[in-house]
Design a protein around this motif. Structure first.
Motif, PDB file in Angstrom:
ATOM      1  N   VAL A 246      80.338 101.655  13.163  1.00 27.11           N
ATOM      2  CA  VAL A 246      79.648 100.234  13.729  1.00 27.11           C
ATOM      3  C   VAL A 246      79.209 100.949  15.241  1.00 27.11           C
ATOM      4  N   PRO A 247      77.678 100.328  15.101  1.00 26.25           N
ATOM      5  CA  PRO A 247      77.468 101.121  16.726  1.00 26.25           C
ATOM      6  C   PRO A 247      77.395  99.667  17.670  1.00 26.25           C
ATOM      7  N   ALA A 248      77.508  99.898  18.393  1.00 23.28           N
ATOM      8  CA  ALA A 248      77.856  99.229  20.083  1.00 23.28           C
ATOM      9  C   ALA A 248      77.310  98.469  20.099  1.00 23.28           C
ATOM     10  N   GLY A 249      77.826  97.071  19.846  1.00 20.74           N
ATOM     11  CA  GLY A 249      77.127  96.038  20.394  1.00 20.74           C
ATOM     12  C   GLY A 249      77.007  95.040  19.445  1.00 20.74           C
ATOM     13  N   THR A 250      77.223  96.021  18.315  1.00 16.82           N
ATOM     14  CA  THR A 250      76.553  94.813  16.647  1.00 16.82           C
ATOM     15  C   THR A 250      77.717  94.472  16.082  1.00 16.82           C
ATOM     16  N   GLU A 251      77.665  93.016  15.918  1.00 18.14           N
ATOM     17  CA  GLU A 251      77.975  91.599  15.824  1.00 18.14           C
ATOM     18  C   GLU A 251      78.774  92.462  14.415  1.00 18.14           C
ATOM     19  N   HIS A 252      80.680  92.396  13.718  1.00 19.54           N
ATOM     20  CA  HIS A 252      80.844  92.913  12.009  1.00 19.54           C
ATOM     21  C   HIS A 252      82.094  91.707  12.299  1.00 19.54           C
ATOM     22  N   THR A 253      82.827  92.099  11.187  1.00 22.28           N
ATOM     23  CA  THR A 253      84.003  91.472  10.442  1.00 22.28           C
ATOM     24  C   THR A 253      84.463  92.633   9.465  1.00 22.28           C
ATOM     25  N   TYR A 254      85.455  92.646   9.343  1.00 27.08           N
ATOM     26  CA  TYR A 254      86.425  93.129   7.877  1.00 27.08           C
ATOM     27  C   TYR A 254      86.882  91.832   7.547  1.00 27.08           C
ATOM     28  N   ARG A 255      86.972  92.125   6.346  1.00 26.44           N
ATOM     29  CA  ARG A 255      88.068  91.357   4.970  1.00 26.44           C
ATOM     30  C   ARG A 255      88.781  92.459   4.446  1.00 26.44           C
ATOM     31  N   ILE A 256      89.686  91.849   4.435  1.00 22.51           N
ATOM     32  CA  ILE A 256      90.449  93.431   4.015  1.00 22.51           C
ATOM     33  C   ILE A 256      90.990  92.324   2.579  1.00 22.51           C
ATOM     34  N   LEU A 257      90.783  93.561   1.726  1.00 11.63           N
ATOM     35  CA  LEU A 257      91.119  92.609  -0.027  1.00 11.63           C
ATOM     36  C   LEU A 257      93.152  93.495  -0.205  1.00 11.63           C
ATOM     37  N   GLU A 258      93.327  94.340  -0.208  1.00 11.21           N
ATOM     38  CA  GLU A 258      94.313  94.965  -0.362  1.00 11.21           C
ATOM     39  C   GLU A 258      94.920  95.476   0.856  1.00 11.21           C
ATOM     40  N   PRO A 259      96.244  96.337   1.092  1.00  8.08           N
ATOM     41  CA  PRO A 259      97.279  96.716   1.647  1.00  8.08           C
ATOM     42  C   PRO A 259      95.606  97.663   2.545  1.00  8.08           C
ATOM     43  N   PHE A 260      95.919  97.644   3.757  1.00  4.98           N
ATOM     44  CA  PHE A 260      94.512  98.970   4.394  1.00  4.98           C
ATOM     45  C   PHE A 260      95.106  99.633   5.362  1.00  4.98           C
ATOM     46  N   THR A 261      95.422 100.870   5.708  1.00  2.89           N
ATOM     47  CA  THR A 261      95.752 102.222   6.356  1.00  2.89           C
ATOM     48  C   THR A 261      94.151 102.601   6.366  1.00  2.89           C
ATOM     49  N   ALA A 262      93.484 102.693   8.027  1.00  3.32           N
ATOM     50  CA  ALA A 262      91.883 103.311   8.249  1.00  3.32           C
ATOM     51  C   ALA A 262      92.912 104.017   9.691  1.00  3.32           C
ATOM     52  N   VAL A 263      91.863 104.961   9.802  1.00  3.10           N
ATOM     53  CA  VAL A 263      91.787 105.321  10.965  1.00  3.10           C
ATOM     54  C   VAL A 263      90.128 105.256  12.048  1.00  3.10           C
ATOM     55  N   GLU A 264      90.341 105.127  13.153  1.00  2.00           N
ATOM     56  CA  GLU A 264      89.611 104.893  13.908  1.00  2.00           C
ATOM     57  C   GLU A 264      89.036 105.658  15.137  1.00  2.00           C
TER      58      GLU A 264
END
Length: 102
Positions: free
Chosen positions: A77-95
Motif C-alpha cells: 500500500v503506497p504512502a498516502g493511498t486510501e485503502h481498507t481491509y475486509r477480513i473474511l476469516e481469522p487473519f494473521t499477517a505481518v506488516e
C-alpha cells in the motif's frame, strides 16, 4: 547492536496489532487472528506498507480495486493511498512500514 522482540510478549497497540521490531526508518507489526469484519473504515497513512499473510483470508480495497489475500500472499500500500481491509476469516499477517507507523 541487535534488538530482539518476541511476539509472545510484545506490546499490543490500540487497534490490536502486536508491535514487533522497530528501527529508525522501518517498523514491523503483526495482526494476529483478526476476526472477520467488513466495516473497517477507509484510511490513508503517511507511510508505505508491505505485508505478508501468514494465515486466513482478507480483501484489500485500494483505489477502487479489490485484491484477494490468502496465506502466502504479500501486498503493498503506497504512502498516502486510501485503502481498507475486509477480513473474511481469522487473519494473521505481518506488516512492515516505512517510515515507522505511529
Amino acid at each position: 547492536m541487535a534488538t530482539k522482540v518476541s511476539s509472545r510478549n510484545a506490546p499490543e497497540g490500540a487497534h490490536g496489532e502486536v508491535s514487533l521490531a522497530r528501527g529508525e526508518r522501518l517498523s514491523m507489526r503483526m495482526w494476529r487472528d483478526e476476526p472477520p469484519t467488513d466495516d473497517k473504515p477507509a484510511a490513508s497513512r503517511p507511510y508505505e506498507t508491505v505485508g505478508f499473510v501468514v494465515s486466513g483470508r482478507a480483501e484489500l480495497v485500494l483505489k477502487g480495486e479489490t485484491v484477494s489475500l490468502e496465506a502466502g500472499d504479500s501486498w503493498v500500500v503506497p504512502a498516502g493511498t486510501e485503502h481498507t481491509y475486509r477480513i473474511l476469516e481469522p487473519f494473521t499477517a505481518v506488516e512492515a512500514t516505512a517510515p515507522p507507523a505511529g
